[in-house]
Design a protein around this motif. Structure first.
Motif, PDB file in Angstrom:
ATOM      1  N   PRO A  46      -6.703  -7.440   2.480  1.00  0.00           N
ATOM      2  CA  PRO A  46      -6.081  -6.212   1.956  1.00  0.00           C
ATOM      3  C   PRO A  46      -4.581  -6.141   2.184  1.00  0.00           C
ATOM      4  O   PRO A  46      -3.899  -5.329   1.539  1.00  0.00           O
ATOM      5  N   GLU A  47      -4.036  -6.963   3.067  1.00  0.00           N
ATOM      6  CA  GLU A  47      -2.608  -6.913   3.365  1.00  0.00           C
ATOM      7  C   GLU A  47      -1.795  -7.921   2.553  1.00  0.00           C
ATOM      8  O   GLU A  47      -0.579  -8.017   2.739  1.00  0.00           O
ATOM      9  N   THR A  48      -2.449  -8.666   1.654  1.00  0.00           N
ATOM     10  CA  THR A  48      -1.743  -9.752   0.974  1.00  0.00           C
ATOM     11  C   THR A  48      -1.330  -9.442  -0.452  1.00  0.00           C
ATOM     12  O   THR A  48      -0.748 -10.289  -1.117  1.00  0.00           O
ATOM     13  N   GLY A  49      -1.619  -8.268  -0.966  1.00  0.00           N
ATOM     14  CA  GLY A  49      -1.277  -7.978  -2.354  1.00  0.00           C
ATOM     15  C   GLY A  49      -1.495  -6.524  -2.688  1.00  0.00           C
ATOM     16  O   GLY A  49      -1.731  -5.682  -1.818  1.00  0.00           O
ATOM     17  N   SER A  50      -1.437  -6.225  -3.981  1.00  0.00           N
ATOM     18  CA  SER A  50      -1.507  -4.845  -4.460  1.00  0.00           C
ATOM     19  C   SER A  50      -2.888  -4.232  -4.260  1.00  0.00           C
ATOM     20  O   SER A  50      -3.908  -4.891  -4.440  1.00  0.00           O
ATOM     21  N   GLN A  51      -2.893  -2.957  -3.898  1.00  0.00           N
ATOM     22  CA  GLN A  51      -4.110  -2.163  -3.850  1.00  0.00           C
ATOM     23  C   GLN A  51      -4.081  -1.077  -4.929  1.00  0.00           C
ATOM     24  O   GLN A  51      -4.856  -0.123  -4.876  1.00  0.00           O
TER      25      GLN A  51
END
Length: 325
Positions: free
Chosen positions: A65-70
């Motif tokens: 979840p910390e590596t790209g868009s949410q």
């Protein structure tokens, strides 16, 4: 639970179209004197993830979840709509079943509400749709549901797709399980061992249990295998004395034992498999939100739900650690 109610639940499971959940089935509380983990012969801790038999792909491919868009297109569509459309079962006791008031309850339902809260700030902003097992991947690919929370195993076949079933993506595991044997109360079968010799054992086509009972497994233990579309069909055969045992995921087996008087779980779990929340292939933004919500749930919500629904049948367990690709 009486065979008539089980038949009604099985009829609901055999629908061939995805539709909003309707109708009701009565809830059963676990029978008095529910077996402890030790009595059921279960390990105190759910096993770690491993690639199921016959699988050779990397199952740990869910995005961190910390590596790209949410907040990509999949998430924005849900926010614009104002509700999460979740594909669930309505006949899987302890996981996703209807209570006496017709409300969906269970471990998977708690997770769906958690996701709705993470996406929309409102755990009640959910439209539940029942999805038959043979249409789960199509329902995602065709946009009929946003997520599938249905005790669905993370497998190479589902990740890669087949000519008949579109590929889907999975969250980090939210539950880890193995195969377990369910038998009538007075059976002399003691687990997945030589006591199966000459017995008829029912399992779902394409499942880990099906692989265990095929080929070398059948030769080793001498059991007669009877395959069915899903594990609940096997429960019906057990009720009708057309099968001596059911072999299925321990989580589903626990639900069967809880709903069906006169049955019990025997032996140790065999093999290892993980359940994941499935989304349409390529929906990485949605998966990041899902994975973030699962991480937060590990701080307490997961444990509360597990202890409420499953602990009495499967013993103590902790949530799986995050696994990202």
């Amino acid at each position: 639970m009486a065979g008539g109610w089980a038949a009604a639940w099985l009829a609901a499971a055999s629908l061939v179209a995805v539709a909003a959940v309707s109708g009701a089935a009565p809830q059963r509380e676990p029978a008095a004197g529910a077996p402890s983990a030790a009595q059921a012969g279960l390990p105190a801790q759910a096993p770690g993830q491993a690639t199921p038999a016959g699988e050779d792909c990397d199952l740990q491919v869910s995005p961190d979840p910390e590596t790209g868009s949410q907040n990509g297109p999949a998430v924005q569509e849900i926010k614009d709509r104002g509700r999460l459309i979740a594909g669930v079962a309505q006949n899987s006791y302890l996981w996703s079943h209807r209570d006496a008031e017709g409300e969906l309850k269970g471990f998977d339902i708690d997770l769906v509400k958690l996701l709705a809260g993470a996406l929309l700030g409102d755990p009640g902003a959910v439209e539940f749709r029942t999805v038959p097992i043979d249409r789960r991947q199509q329902a995602l690919a065709e946009g009929e549901v946003d997520v599938l929370v249905q005790a669905m195993p993370i497998t190479c076949q589902a990740l890669q797709g087949t000519p008949e079933e579109p590929a889907v993506d999975f969250s980090s595991p939210y539950f880890e399980t193995g195969q377990l044997v369910l038998v009538p109360e007075h059976s002399d079968i003691t687990g997945f061992n030589d006591t199966l010799k000459g017995k008829t054992v029912c399992t779902a086509y394409g499942s880990s249990g099906y692989e265990l009972l095929s080929g070398a497994g059948q030769e080793e233990h001498g059991a007669w295998m009877r395959g069915r579309t899903n594990a609940l069909d096997c429960l019906m055969l057990l009720q009708l004395s057309r099968a001596d045992a059911v072999l299925t995921d321990s989580g589903l087996a626990a639900g069967m034992a809880a709903q069906e008087d006169g049955t019990r779980l025997v032996g140790q779990q065999v093999g290892e498999v993980s359940y994941g929340i499935a989304v349409k292939d390529g929906s990485d933004d949605l998966l990041r939100v899902v994975n973030a919500a699962l991480e937060e749930a590990r701080g307490g919500a997961w444990q509360e739900s597990y202890d409420r629904w499953l602990k009495d049948w499967l013993g103590a367990a902790q949530p799986p650690s995050p696994q990202y690709g």
